[in-house]
Write a protein that holds these residues in place. Structure first.
Motif, PDB file in Angstrom:
ATOM      1  N   PHE A 181       0.840  -1.202   0.000  1.00  0.00           N
ATOM      2  CA  PHE A 181       0.000   0.000   0.000  1.00  0.00           C
ATOM      3  C   PHE A 181       0.875   1.252   0.000  1.00  0.00           C
ATOM      4  O   PHE A 181       0.697   2.153  -0.817  1.00  0.00           O
ATOM      5  CB  PHE A 181      -0.926  -0.024   1.224  1.00  0.00           C
ATOM      6  CG  PHE A 181      -1.662   1.268   1.466  1.00  0.00           C
ATOM      7  CD1 PHE A 181      -2.791   1.588   0.729  1.00  0.00           C
ATOM      8  CD2 PHE A 181      -1.224   2.166   2.433  1.00  0.00           C
ATOM      9  CE1 PHE A 181      -3.466   2.783   0.945  1.00  0.00           C
ATOM     10  CE2 PHE A 181      -1.894   3.361   2.647  1.00  0.00           C
ATOM     11  CZ  PHE A 181      -3.014   3.667   1.901  1.00  0.00           C
ATOM     12  N   HIS A 223      -5.752   8.703   2.214  1.00  0.00           N
ATOM     13  CA  HIS A 223      -4.562   8.014   2.730  1.00  0.00           C
ATOM     14  C   HIS A 223      -4.529   8.097   4.256  1.00  0.00           C
ATOM     15  O   HIS A 223      -4.753   9.148   4.830  1.00  0.00           O
ATOM     16  CB  HIS A 223      -3.291   8.655   2.164  1.00  0.00           C
ATOM     17  CG  HIS A 223      -2.047   8.011   2.674  1.00  0.00           C
ATOM     18  ND1 HIS A 223      -1.481   6.933   2.062  1.00  0.00           N
ATOM     19  CD2 HIS A 223      -1.287   8.276   3.749  1.00  0.00           C
ATOM     20  CE1 HIS A 223      -0.406   6.573   2.739  1.00  0.00           C
ATOM     21  NE2 HIS A 223      -0.268   7.377   3.778  1.00  0.00           N
ATOM     22  N   ASP A 243      -3.731   2.168   7.262  1.00  0.00           N
ATOM     23  CA  ASP A 243      -3.604   1.191   6.189  1.00  0.00           C
ATOM     24  C   ASP A 243      -2.210   0.573   6.111  1.00  0.00           C
ATOM     25  O   ASP A 243      -1.980  -0.344   5.331  1.00  0.00           O
ATOM     26  CB  ASP A 243      -3.948   1.832   4.842  1.00  0.00           C
ATOM     27  CG  ASP A 243      -5.397   2.251   4.768  1.00  0.00           C
ATOM     28  OD1 ASP A 243      -6.269   1.493   5.216  1.00  0.00           O
ATOM     29  OD2 ASP A 243      -5.655   3.362   4.258  1.00  0.00           O
TER      30      ASP A 243
END
Length: 89
Positions: free
Chosen positions: A5, A78, A82
C-alpha cells in the motif's frame, strides 16, 4: 513484510510530481542519476527506496522531504491505519 500500500502510494506521488513538472521518466532519470527502469519500478511500487534516494527526488522536484511524502496529495483518504506492521511471528 513489504508494505505494498505504502510503496504504491509513494510511487504514485513520484509519478504525480514528475508529470506536474512535465518530465519524462528518461529526463527524471537524467536529473536524478537513477536509471530509467529504476524510476519506473519506483512509480509502480516495486522498489522500497532508501531515505537518501527520497532526498534526491525531493531535491530534483524542489520540495521538502515532508512534501514529497505527503501522500494525501495522491490519495485524500490516505491513512497510516492502512500501513502493515512487520510481524516476526
Amino acid at each position: 513484510m513489504i508494505n505494498r500500500f505504502l510503496l504504491n502510494e509513494f510511487g504514485e506521488r513520484i509519478k504525480q510530481l514528475r508529470l506536474n513538472n512535465n518530465l519524462s521518466q528518461e529526463k527524471l532519470a537524467s536529473l536524478t542519476g537513477f536509471h530509467r527502469t529504476y524510476i519506473g519500478m519506483v512509480e509502480r511500487g516495486e522498489r522500497n527506496i532508501s531515505l537518501s534516494n527520497m532526498a534526491v527526488f525531493a531535491k530534483v522536484f524542489d520540495v521538502d522531504l515532508s512534501e514529497l511524502l505527503d501522500l494525501k496529495k495522491v490519495n485524500p483518504s490516505h491513512s497510516h491505519n492502512d500501513y502493515e506492521i512487520k510481524n516476526e511471528n
